[in-house]
Design an enzyme around this catalytic site. Structure first.
Site, short mmCIF file in Angstrom:
data_model
loop_
_atom_site.label_atom_id
_atom_site.label_comp_id
_atom_site.label_asym_id
_atom_site.label_seq_id
_atom_site.Cartn_x
_atom_site.Cartn_y
_atom_site.Cartn_z
N ASP A 147 3.55 -1.98 44.52
CA ASP A 147 2.52 -1.92 45.55
C ASP A 147 2.55 -3.12 46.50
OD1 ASP A 147 -0.37 -0.51 46.17
OD2 ASP A 147 -0.43 -2.66 46.44
N ILE A 175 -1.84 0.97 48.01
CA ILE A 175 -0.73 1.85 48.36
C ILE A 175 -0.42 2.81 47.22
CG2 ILE A 175 1.67 1.99 49.13
CD1 ILE A 175 -0.37 0.78 51.14
N ASP A 176 -0.45 2.32 45.98
CA ASP A 176 -0.29 3.21 44.84
C ASP A 176 -1.35 4.31 44.87
OD1 ASP A 176 1.94 2.32 43.38
OD2 ASP A 176 0.81 0.69 42.49
N MET A 177 -2.58 3.92 45.14
CA MET A 177 -3.67 4.90 45.07
C MET A 177 -3.61 5.88 46.24
SD MET A 177 -6.72 2.48 43.61
CE MET A 177 -7.69 3.86 43.04
N GLY A 180 -0.96 8.29 45.43
CA GLY A 180 -1.48 9.25 44.46
C GLY A 180 -2.36 10.31 45.10
#
Length: 405
Positions: A147, A175-177, A180
């Site tokens: 991230d 960014i990960d979220m 997702g």
């Protein structure tokens, strides 16, 4: 609790955050999510502590808060994926699943015969979602992506932080979220498409792509004006005043969205700024923020945060206190909206959780299943696939699978 995705099975070969966050969303909406973890180790984030969960007896466990944040609603099956027998289990699960989500480096699962081309031969309706750092092609496709490094490379870090100081990352792995969220959205779109076509899809989702996509107005500011945005702290590049200001006893964020709101704000602040041609319109305030913001900052320090909130709320001028997380979870709005709740966990009677914010007909949807122990459901799921006890014991004895202790 039944949800909109009841009857959908998701095979989750992802780990860390982007993939597990996507599958937690699907689980909260009612999907049956089977999480594949590495024998002996599990999801990487199981080791990302402290803090660790403290059980009902007051002892520290090996369950990290990080893992517990994004794995609600799943059944854990622990496999040694380098073992061909474990790969056969994945193929069997894929044949009974609607969705598969994975975040291995491009090409890794292909070498095991677990890529989309291979699995779709026997499961043509499978929706297969790949999450990677940079996507399935391009010069960086083979690189791992985390991230914070993606925040840096995709430009988000360059516009985050205080003016005149170095770049900083956002305080959560945003960014990960976001990736997702994109993945969960795309998966549901592919399931709808499958109703008409009868065929699944291969979804290619990348952290880098997602990070560039959410540059939004800042990205367009650059593309339209050709200028490189500067770091503005809590301030907005296109609206003034729209930032946090210190008061007598804490910081308050003020979001003045139009000229009428600005005039009302000036009346409350006992200031004539709205009649000053330098500040009369938003575009003028943006151009002259270096003059206006110090004037507002000086005035804001003359009253307490609660006094400003009361008068601004009465005038319908958006504002909110800058709260730490203890204050957030004590906020009456959090309680009223049910954004914090407890689930019974194998190791703790009341495991705290943060709710999925989606509401259907006025009701929150979240899974009643707590995040699993590593391999907690290996035995259960293999029985569902038709494996007998003797074969399960043999697979466990030879290390192809791991059964929860």
């Amino acid at each position: 609790m039944n949800g909109p995705l009841s009857g959908i099975r998701v095979l989750d070969l992802s780990r860390v955050l982007a993939g597990p966050f996507a599958t937690q969303i699907l689980a909260d909406l009612g999907a049956d999510v089977i999480k594949i973890e590495r024998s002996g180790a599990g999801d990487d984030t199981r080791e990302w502590g402290p803090p660790w969960l403290v059980n009902d007896e007051g002892a520290t466990t090996e369950e990290s808060a990080y893992f517990l944040s994004c794995n609600r609603g799943k059944r854990s099956v622990a496999l040694e994926l380098t073992d061909p027998r474990a790969q056969s289990i994945v193929r069997a699960l894929a044949r009974t699943s609607d969705v598969l989500i994975e975040n291995f480096k491009p090409g890794t699962l292909g070498r095991m015969g677990l890529d989309y081309d291979s699995l779709s031969q026997t499961s043509p309706g499978l929706v297969y979602c790949s999450i990677s750092g940079f996507g399935q092609d391009g010069p960086n496709a083979a690189k791992a992506g985390y991230d914070a490094m993606i925040q840096a490379q995709a430009g988000l870090m360059s516009i985050t932080g205080e003016h005149g100081r170095g770049p900083v990352k956002v305080g959560v792995a945003v960014i990960d979220m976001i990736t997702g969220l994109y993945a969960a959205n795309a998966i549901q779109a592919a399931l709808i498409q499958r109703q008409n076509s009868g065929r699944g899809s291969w979804i290619d989702t990348a952290l880098f792509d997602s990070a560039v996509a959410i540059l939004a107005n800042q990205g367009m500011n650059h593309l339209i004006a050709g200028e490189i945005p500067e770091r503005l702290g809590s301030a907005h590049p296109n609206i003034v005043p729209y930032q946090s200001f210190p008061t007598l006893d804490g910081d308050l964020f003020i979001a003045v969205g139009n000229d009428m709101q600005f005039r009302r704000f000036c009346e409350i602040a006992s200031a004539d700024w709205a009649d000053d041609p330098r500040f009369a319109s938003n575009s003028q305030r943006v151009a002259n923020r270096h003059l206006l913001v110090p004037l507002i900052s000086e005035r804001m320090r003359t009253r307490s945060k609660s006094e400003w909130r009361r008068t601004l709320d009465d005038a319908n001028i958006p504002c909110g206190p800058v709260q730490d997380l203890e204050e957030v979870f004590a906020d009456p709005q959090v309680e009223a909206r049910g954004l914090r709740f407890d689930l019974p966990h194998t190791l703790h009677t009341h495991l705290p959780q943060i709710a999925n914010p989606l509401r259907f007909d006025g009701r929150l949807h979240h899974s009643e299943r707590a995040p699993p122990l590593r391999g907690e459901h290996t035995h259960e799921v293999l029985l569902e696939l038709g494996y007998n006890e003797a074969l399960i014991d043999e697979l466990a004895a030879t290390g192809a699978i791991e059964l929860a202790m």
